[in-house]
Design a protein around this motif. Structure first.
Motif, PDB file in Angstrom:
ATOM      1  N   ALA A  61       0.851  -1.191   0.000  1.00  0.00           N
ATOM      2  CA  ALA A  61       0.000   0.000   0.000  1.00  0.00           C
ATOM      3  C   ALA A  61       0.884   1.238   0.000  1.00  0.00           C
ATOM      4  O   ALA A  61       2.092   1.167   0.218  1.00  0.00           O
ATOM      5  CB  ALA A  61      -0.925  -0.001   1.228  1.00  0.00           C
ATOM      6  N   ASP A 105      -3.065  -3.681  -4.994  1.00  0.00           N
ATOM      7  CA  ASP A 105      -3.275  -2.774  -3.871  1.00  0.00           C
ATOM      8  C   ASP A 105      -3.870  -3.563  -2.699  1.00  0.00           C
ATOM      9  O   ASP A 105      -4.938  -4.167  -2.821  1.00  0.00           O
ATOM     10  CB  ASP A 105      -4.243  -1.663  -4.295  1.00  0.00           C
ATOM     11  N   THR A 111      -8.642   0.092  -2.677  1.00  0.00           N
ATOM     12  CA  THR A 111      -8.223   0.828  -1.494  1.00  0.00           C
ATOM     13  C   THR A 111      -8.995   0.320  -0.282  1.00  0.00           C
ATOM     14  O   THR A 111     -10.222   0.172  -0.337  1.00  0.00           O
ATOM     15  CB  THR A 111      -8.468   2.336  -1.681  1.00  0.00           C
TER      16      THR A 111
END
Length: 294
Positions: free
Chosen positions: A112, A136, A239
């Motif tokens: 990340a 991610d 995310t």
């Protein structure tokens, strides 16, 4: 200081102000110890915002104290006392003066942030080659030590490889910093996971006593220095929700704020709703980890 919107540090009787950062004010006490005060300031995009987050300084302090206790069997820390002046009670500690290592000691168990950007360029993070196909939020095969240089206030730290740390502090000290960083991360990650949280990455600062003992210093494993995610909703490829100031960042970048990040102008004041949501997010992180209500 003015460019970063850091306010003047309050005067504290018997204490000499030494330095102010984005969140903390540092003083020297007559006995030579340091008084480290965590404010309610919050920063985003290299600006200290005009709006503060109530109780943030106390939350960060309590959380660091809790973690120091959990980790005391692994590494000594800089804490001397929590007996502090009344004006800063609850959000300050008395600590040792140390010869601080000029490096941010970062441990990562997940991909990340800046590591994701570096990986996207060449499949490496701080000189460590990672497997192809990571996304991610992917969990790494094993935690890695990804140090960074300490930048001047208002500038960005720069990720470096292990050899750069060794050149800066010496081979033995670099090896010890890597060992301690990963040992502390492993234990903290285990504790967080038991409480339903993922510790994706974190940064530590270490200092050295006159007898050359290496000591854990500054804040430890707070939402300001670490990336905590809810384990139940973790899903690589997007995310992750996080227990930090992402609420503030998202609002500042939204049309609702009316702020252009490229304008050079400081961000606008935060709405009450954003302040309260951010405060609750910090509180939730503390309560989940410490297992006690605020």
């Amino acid at each position: 200081m003015a460019a970063l919107n850091i306010p003047d540090a309050p005067e504290i009787d018997g204490a000499k102000h030494l330095h102010s950062g984005k969140v903390r004010d540092l003083y020297e006490l007559p006995d030579g110890h340091l008084l480290m005060v965590a404010s309610d300031r919050i920063s985003a995009f290299d600006h200290v915002l005009a709006t503060t987050i109530p109780d943030k300084g106390e939350i960060l302090t309590r959380m660091s104290l809790w973690w120091f206790d959990q980790l005391s069997h692994l590494v000594e820390n800089h804490l001397v006392s929590t007996d502090v002046p009344a004006a800063v009670r609850g959000r300050a500690v008395v600590c040792e003066q140390l010869d601080m290592f000029p490096v941010e000691c970062v441990a990562r168990g997940y991909l990340a942030g800046s590591a994701l950007i570096d990986y996207g360029r060449n499949g490496e993070v701080c000189g460590i080659v990672l497997p192809a196909g990571l996304r991610d939020g992917s969990r790494l095969p094993e935690p890695i030590f990804t140090p960074a240089t300490k930048a001047a206030l208002g500038e960005h730290d720069e990720n470096v490889d292990f050899d750069a740390v060794a050149r800066e502090v010496g081979d033995d000290a670099a090896a010890e910093l890597r060992m301690l960083t990963l040992a502390v991360y492993d234990k903290a990650e285990e504790i967080a996971r038991d409480r339903g949280l993922i510790l994706a990455d974190t940064k530590f600062e270490f200092g050295r006593r006159p007898d050359y003992t290496t000591v854990l210093a500054d804040e430890v494993l707070t939402p300001d220095s670490s990336r905590f995610w809810p384990a139940a909703s973790w899903q690589p490829g997007r995310t992750q929700a996080s227990y930090d100031k992402q609420i503030v960042r998202d609002w500042l970048l939204s049309p609702a704020s009316g702020w252009d990040r490229a304008s050079g102008e400081p961000p606008p004041p935060l709405p009450d709703e954003i302040v309260e949501r951010t405060r609750k997010r910090y509180l939730e992180a503390y309560e989940l980890l410490a297992g006690e209500p605020w």
